[in-house]
Design a protein around this motif. Structure first.
Motif, PDB file in Angstrom:
ATOM      1  N   ASP A  54       0.864  -1.187   0.000  1.00 28.78           N
ATOM      2  CA  ASP A  54       0.000   0.000   0.000  1.00 28.78           C
ATOM      3  C   ASP A  54       0.897   1.232   0.000  1.00 28.78           C
ATOM      4  O   ASP A  54       1.294   1.747   1.052  1.00 28.78           O
ATOM      5  CB  ASP A  54      -0.918  -0.007   1.217  1.00 28.78           C
ATOM      6  CG  ASP A  54      -1.898   1.153   1.202  1.00 28.78           C
ATOM      7  OD1 ASP A  54      -1.754   2.049   0.340  1.00 28.78           O
ATOM      8  OD2 ASP A  54      -2.803   1.179   2.058  1.00 28.78           O
ATOM      9  N   LEU A  55       1.207   1.721  -1.176  1.00 29.73           N
ATOM     10  CA  LEU A  55       2.138   2.840  -1.315  1.00 29.73           C
ATOM     11  C   LEU A  55       1.548   4.161  -0.851  1.00 29.73           C
ATOM     12  O   LEU A  55       2.280   5.167  -0.787  1.00 29.73           O
ATOM     13  CB  LEU A  55       2.599   2.959  -2.770  1.00 29.73           C
ATOM     14  CG  LEU A  55       3.457   1.803  -3.296  1.00 29.73           C
ATOM     15  CD1 LEU A  55       3.757   2.005  -4.782  1.00 29.73           C
ATOM     16  CD2 LEU A  55       4.756   1.672  -2.509  1.00 29.73           C
ATOM     17  N   SER A  56       0.279   4.188  -0.502  1.00 33.22           N
ATOM     18  CA  SER A  56      -0.278   5.421   0.062  1.00 33.22           C
ATOM     19  C   SER A  56       0.108   5.584   1.527  1.00 33.22           C
ATOM     20  O   SER A  56      -0.073   6.658   2.109  1.00 33.22           O
ATOM     21  CB  SER A  56      -1.805   5.430  -0.076  1.00 33.22           C
ATOM     22  OG  SER A  56      -2.403   4.442   0.756  1.00 33.22           O
ATOM     23  N   ASN A  57       0.665   4.535   2.113  1.00 32.09           N
ATOM     24  CA  ASN A  57       1.083   4.547   3.517  1.00 32.09           C
ATOM     25  C   ASN A  57       2.516   5.071   3.618  1.00 32.09           C
ATOM     26  O   ASN A  57       3.441   4.499   3.044  1.00 32.09           O
ATOM     27  CB  ASN A  57       0.986   3.124   4.076  1.00 32.09           C
ATOM     28  CG  ASN A  57       1.217   3.056   5.566  1.00 32.09           C
ATOM     29  OD1 ASN A  57       2.114   3.704   6.096  1.00 32.09           O
ATOM     30  ND2 ASN A  57       0.425   2.248   6.250  1.00 32.09           N
ATOM     31  N   ALA A  58       2.707   6.145   4.365  1.00 28.88           N
ATOM     32  CA  ALA A  58       4.032   6.761   4.479  1.00 28.88           C
ATOM     33  C   ALA A  58       5.055   5.813   5.095  1.00 28.88           C
ATOM     34  O   ALA A  58       6.247   5.864   4.764  1.00 28.88           O
ATOM     35  CB  ALA A  58       3.949   8.043   5.297  1.00 28.88           C
ATOM     36  N   GLN A  95       6.406   3.619   2.332  1.00 25.79           N
ATOM     37  CA  GLN A  95       7.362   4.372   1.516  1.00 25.79           C
ATOM     38  C   GLN A  95       8.729   4.433   2.194  1.00 25.79           C
ATOM     39  O   GLN A  95       9.762   4.232   1.549  1.00 25.79           O
ATOM     40  CB  GLN A  95       6.827   5.785   1.277  1.00 25.79           C
ATOM     41  CG  GLN A  95       5.505   5.865   0.541  1.00 25.79           C
ATOM     42  CD  GLN A  95       4.874   7.240   0.613  1.00 25.79           C
ATOM     43  OE1 GLN A  95       5.561   8.237   0.852  1.00 25.79           O
ATOM     44  NE2 GLN A  95       3.570   7.315   0.426  1.00 25.79           N
ATOM     45  N   ALA A 130      -4.370   8.215  -4.249  1.00 23.68           N
ATOM     46  CA  ALA A 130      -3.401   8.282  -3.148  1.00 23.68           C
ATOM     47  C   ALA A 130      -2.199   7.384  -3.426  1.00 23.68           C
ATOM     48  O   ALA A 130      -1.051   7.721  -3.083  1.00 23.68           O
ATOM     49  CB  ALA A 130      -4.070   7.886  -1.835  1.00 23.68           C
ATOM     50  N   ILE A 131      -2.429   6.236  -4.055  1.00 16.42           N
ATOM     51  CA  ILE A 131      -1.322   5.329  -4.375  1.00 16.42           C
ATOM     52  C   ILE A 131      -0.444   5.916  -5.476  1.00 16.42           C
ATOM     53  O   ILE A 131       0.785   5.767  -5.447  1.00 16.42           O
ATOM     54  CB  ILE A 131      -1.869   3.939  -4.750  1.00 16.42           C
ATOM     55  CG1 ILE A 131      -2.386   3.246  -3.478  1.00 16.42           C
ATOM     56  CG2 ILE A 131      -0.799   3.086  -5.427  1.00 16.42           C
ATOM     57  CD1 ILE A 131      -3.045   1.912  -3.708  1.00 16.42           C
ATOM     58  N   GLU A 148       0.099   9.096  -5.928  1.00 11.62           N
ATOM     59  CA  GLU A 148       0.911  10.087  -5.216  1.00 11.62           C
ATOM     60  C   GLU A 148       1.975   9.400  -4.374  1.00 11.62           C
ATOM     61  O   GLU A 148       3.111   9.872  -4.269  1.00 11.62           O
ATOM     62  CB  GLU A 148       0.006  10.954  -4.326  1.00 11.62           C
ATOM     63  CG  GLU A 148      -0.956  11.840  -5.095  1.00 11.62           C
ATOM     64  CD  GLU A 148      -1.902  12.599  -4.174  1.00 11.62           C
ATOM     65  OE1 GLU A 148      -1.703  12.531  -2.932  1.00 11.62           O
ATOM     66  OE2 GLU A 148      -2.831  13.263  -4.684  1.00 11.62           O
ATOM     67  N   GLY A 149       1.611   8.274  -3.789  1.00 14.25           N
ATOM     68  CA  GLY A 149       2.570   7.535  -2.974  1.00 14.25           C
ATOM     69  C   GLY A 149       3.720   6.984  -3.785  1.00 14.25           C
ATOM     70  O   GLY A 149       4.862   6.922  -3.293  1.00 14.25           O
ATOM     71  N   SER A 179       6.058   9.849  -4.261  1.00 19.16           N
ATOM     72  CA  SER A 179       6.734  10.122  -2.990  1.00 19.16           C
ATOM     73  C   SER A 179       7.804   9.072  -2.695  1.00 19.16           C
ATOM     74  O   SER A 179       8.870   9.396  -2.149  1.00 19.16           O
ATOM     75  CB  SER A 179       5.716  10.158  -1.844  1.00 19.16           C
ATOM     76  OG  SER A 179       4.820  11.227  -1.994  1.00 19.16           O
ATOM     77  N   THR A 180       7.536   7.826  -3.062  1.00 15.66           N
ATOM     78  CA  THR A 180       8.515   6.756  -2.848  1.00 15.66           C
ATOM     79  C   THR A 180       9.764   6.987  -3.677  1.00 15.66           C
ATOM     80  O   THR A 180      10.895   6.803  -3.199  1.00 15.66           O
ATOM     81  CB  THR A 180       7.892   5.388  -3.183  1.00 15.66           C
ATOM     82  OG1 THR A 180       6.730   5.174  -2.366  1.00 15.66           O
ATOM     83  CG2 THR A 180       8.885   4.268  -2.953  1.00 15.66           C
TER      84      THR A 180
END
Length: 377
Positions: free
Chosen positions: A140-144, A147, A190-191, A193-194, A197-198
């Motif tokens: 779940d790449l939306s989870n900081a 990342q 959100a993913i 965006e994640g 961010s990753t």
């Protein structure tokens, strides 16, 4: 977010100065022969003979998931062991660490960390686990926290280890619009965006000399993907060139043109060529390897010609029918050892036909008939 943006700006400023000074952490590029990238994994790790083969046939290699895991206990340990061995034989070697951006593979030590964090497991709208083939969990790449964990694993392999970069696999699987039906629009966005961010967080952790490579640029009848990620990364793979769902002549041309465009932007671009078949094709499991290798040698002209008409400085050709040692990556192909020399000019396109001349080679390829002529001189 503001702090990360400032940090990333400073990193990219530093990257510009480093590249101008000494080409950053890129492999040393040459037109002397066809520039070759090797992508392979072997569960038991390389023999001494295989180390010598890789180290003398290329200075740019990616070690796949599972490499050395059966001998050393995990992918991380197996890749580290053979990365050091390769560099001992060829100090100019650049080794890329395979680390999937989306799928949890059990042959990594990192898998055991992921298993202990169910809050990191991606779920669908109905609350069930989102898995590939009912088996592989997805990140779940939306989870900081995901990342941070993912980027830290790259740091271990590159900053603390012997690798020079990371292959961030599975971008098309992350970004396909079909996922909106699984996750809902909000989670899907959100993913996405994640994922960005990753990439940014990984760059912060590993620095400007680490090669961030993504898979990849892909064209099918319904998907034209990947070019937007070039601004965040150093390298891209065109993995499905003339294979799987990218075989139509229109998609082959799109791949060639994308490779030219990405190369002219100064990016490392790898064309993964295929011999007209792949390891998943039915019936091949009973064909002797030597026969498959003979077919691959016979069929190299078309994918190699397509690469050569598109190649720019820092472009590389990868050729095999799969990703393990038995799929032709560790075999000789005479054309890849022939003198090449720099191109005299860009390729000329006339409809479906491309032509281009190098110092020691004239190339002509017809994308509509998938035929090519390589005239060495």
């Amino acid at each position: 977010m503001f702090q990360r943006t400032v940090c990333l700006f400073l990193v990219f400023m530093a990257c510009g100065h480093a590249a101008a000074a000494e080409n950053g952490g890129r492999p040393e590029f040459s037109w002397d022969t066809v520039p070759v990238y090797i992508h392979v994994g072997k569960n038991g790790g390389f023999t001494d003979e295989e180390i010598d083969f890789v180290a003398t046939h290329s200075n740019f290699v990616c070690l796949e998931k599972g490499h050395g895991a059966s001998t050393h206990g995990s992918t991380e340990k197996g890749i580290e062991h053979d990365a050091a061995r390769l560099k001992k034989v060829n100090p100019k070697m650049k080794v890329i660490y395979y680390w999937n951006t989306f799928l949890d593979y059990s042959m990594y030590d990192a898998h055991h960390v992921y298993q202990n964090h169910p809050e990191w497991w991606l779920k669908t709208l109905d609350g069930s686990l989102d898995t590939k083939n009912g088996r592989l969990k997805r990140y779940d790449l939306s989870n900081a926290e995901v990342q941070e964990w993912w980027a830290d694993e790259v740091k271990k392999a590159v900053v603390d280890g012997s690798c020079d970069g990371v292959l961030m696999d599975a971008f098309p699987q992350i970004t396909t619009p079909a996922n909106r039906r699984l996750w809902g629009n909000e989670k899907h966005d959100a993913i996405q965006e994640g994922l960005v961010s990753t990439i940014e967080l990984t760059r912060e952790k590993v620095g400007v000399d680490c090669i961030l490579m993504f898979n990849g640029i892909r064209n099918t009848n319904s998907l034209h993907f990947g070019m937007k990620y070039l601004e965040l990364t150093d390298a891209a793979i065109i993995e499905h060139f003339d294979q799987f769902q990218s075989r139509d002549k229109e998609n082959v041309v799109r791949d060639i043109e994308n490779m030219i465009e990405a190369g002219k932007k100064g990016k490392i671009v790898i064309m993964k060529g295929w011999p007209g078949f792949n390891w998943l094709d039915r019936g091949l499991e009973n064909v002797p390897r030597e026969e498959l290798l003979a077919r691959a040698r016979k069929n190299i002209a078309f994918p190699l010609a397509c690469f050569l008409v598109a190649a720019q400085p820092n472009s590389y050709f990868c050729y095999s029918w799969g990703y393990r040692e038995q799929h032709g990556s560790l075999s000789e192909y005479p054309e890849l050892q022939m003198p090449l020399g720099p191109p005299k000019a860009d390729a000329v396109r006339d409809g479906w036909i491309y032509t281009r001349s190098f110092e020691h080679l004239d190339v002509r390829v017809d994308v509509s008939t998938k035929t090519a002529k390589l005239n060495w001189k």
